[in-house]
Design a protein around this motif. Structure first.
Motif, PDB file in Angstrom:
ATOM      1  N   SER A  45       0.817  -1.251  -0.026  1.00  0.00           N
ATOM      2  CA  SER A  45       0.076   0.154   0.010  1.00  0.00           C
ATOM      3  C   SER A  45       0.887   1.192  -0.020  1.00  0.00           C
ATOM      4  O   SER A  45       0.610   2.271  -0.649  1.00  0.00           O
ATOM      5  N   GLU A  46       2.022   1.216   0.769  1.00  0.00           N
ATOM      6  CA  GLU A  46       3.002   2.354   0.781  1.00  0.00           C
ATOM      7  C   GLU A  46       3.586   2.556  -0.587  1.00  0.00           C
ATOM      8  O   GLU A  46       3.591   3.639  -0.838  1.00  0.00           O
ATOM      9  N   GLN A  47       3.787   1.558  -1.168  1.00  0.00           N
ATOM     10  CA  GLN A  47       4.480   1.726  -2.394  1.00  0.00           C
ATOM     11  C   GLN A  47       3.637   2.196  -3.508  1.00  0.00           C
ATOM     12  O   GLN A  47       4.007   3.259  -4.281  1.00  0.00           O
ATOM     13  N   VAL A  48       2.289   1.775  -3.541  1.00  0.00           N
ATOM     14  CA  VAL A  48       1.459   2.255  -4.397  1.00  0.00           C
ATOM     15  C   VAL A  48       0.960   3.481  -4.259  1.00  0.00           C
ATOM     16  O   VAL A  48       0.926   4.480  -5.252  1.00  0.00           O
ATOM     17  N   ARG A  49       0.838   3.931  -3.038  1.00  0.00           N
ATOM     18  CA  ARG A  49       0.476   5.498  -2.470  1.00  0.00           C
ATOM     19  C   ARG A  49       1.762   6.397  -3.163  1.00  0.00           C
ATOM     20  O   ARG A  49       1.363   7.640  -3.587  1.00  0.00           O
ATOM     21  N   GLY A  50       2.712   5.968  -3.068  1.00  0.00           N
ATOM     22  CA  GLY A  50       4.079   6.651  -3.521  1.00  0.00           C
ATOM     23  C   GLY A  50       4.445   6.966  -4.760  1.00  0.00           C
ATOM     24  O   GLY A  50       4.672   7.835  -5.405  1.00  0.00           O
ATOM     25  N   PHE A  51       3.796   5.853  -5.643  1.00  0.00           N
ATOM     26  CA  PHE A  51       4.205   5.488  -6.929  1.00  0.00           C
ATOM     27  C   PHE A  51       2.931   6.411  -7.705  1.00  0.00           C
ATOM     28  O   PHE A  51       3.502   7.082  -8.827  1.00  0.00           O
ATOM     29  N   LEU A  52       1.641   6.179  -7.715  1.00  0.00           N
ATOM     30  CA  LEU A  52       0.440   6.710  -8.415  1.00  0.00           C
ATOM     31  C   LEU A  52       0.589   8.019  -8.666  1.00  0.00           C
ATOM     32  O   LEU A  52       0.336   8.472  -9.940  1.00  0.00           O
TER      33      LEU A  52
END
Length: 227
Positions: A45-52
């Motif tokens: 979730s943290e990775q997706v939140r930072g990526f999008l």
């Protein structure tokens, strides 16, 4: 993180979308180091939140719906060991999906539009309707996670389509899943399938894999009855 000599995409794919390549490497790193599903969901979730917020879709065809349908479901990446896949879903304005599960964990981030998401728990013996656990609205950049045991339903706003980014902990296009069929008041099995071949979209593949074209031709139309 993988060693410098290990890349999960071809050189051409890496050069075409270095942000996605870095994200894929990061997810592999998360799965290598996480010790529990709870830890995995938090880290992904943290990775997706930072990526999008910093990534753009590599092809405008990801915004298209499958011809004759009100949605498009596009396989973006499939790990060689099927430990995770990345999928882009597009839904028409005013559409409500059937209640369905994924039979694996999932992390979903919204790219465009507004979605009302409902989280359910199926009856243990599959002899009663799913029980609503939570309901909330997601907007671009917002992320939520689903456990393997939960079911999900989404509803798009009446005035705009939605585009969402999904990371699943298995190849959900090839496993039997469950949906709640309201008309017959029963749980039904289905396979998801992809819309890629319909609009001639490529897939970012990791190493040698099964024929994605053949898999998709066998499993197209995972929201039948919802459009």
């Amino acid at each position: 993180m993988p060693s410098p000599e290990r890349r999960y995409l071809s050189e051409a794919q890496h050069a075409r979308d270095p942000q996605l390549a870095a994200f894929i490497e990061a997810i592999h790193g998360v799965l290598d180091s996480s010790s529990s599903v709870v830890e995995t969901l938090a880290a992904v979730s943290e990775q997706v939140r930072g990526f999008l917020p910093h990534w753009r879709l590599p092809d405008a065809r990801y915004l298209a719906r499958q011809p004759g349908k009100r949605y498009g479901s596009y396989l973006l990446y499939r790990a060689a060991d099927t430990r995770f896949v990345i999928v882009i879903d597009t839904f028409d304005a005013g559409q409500t999906s059937q209640i369905h599960n994924h039979r694996t964990w999932a992390v979903v981030g919204l790219i465009e539009g507004t979605e009302r998401n409902r989280i359910y728990l199926p009856a243990r013996a599959l002899d009663a309707p799913p029980q609503l656990l939570d309901e909330y609205v997601t907007r671009p950049g917002e992320v939520f996670a689903l456990q393997e045991t939960q079911m999900h339903q989404l509803q798009t706003a009446e005035d705009a389509l939605s585009v969402s980014f999904h990371v699943y902990g298995a190849d959900v296009g090839t496993i039997q899943r469950l949906r709640w069929d309201e008309a017959s008041a029963a749980y039904r099995e289905f396979r998801q399938g992809w819309s890629n071949d319909v609009v001639d979209l490529p897939v970012y593949l990791d190493g040698p894999v099964l024929s994605e074209i053949e898999l998709r031709r066998q499993c197209v139309g995972y929201l039948q009855g919802a459009d």
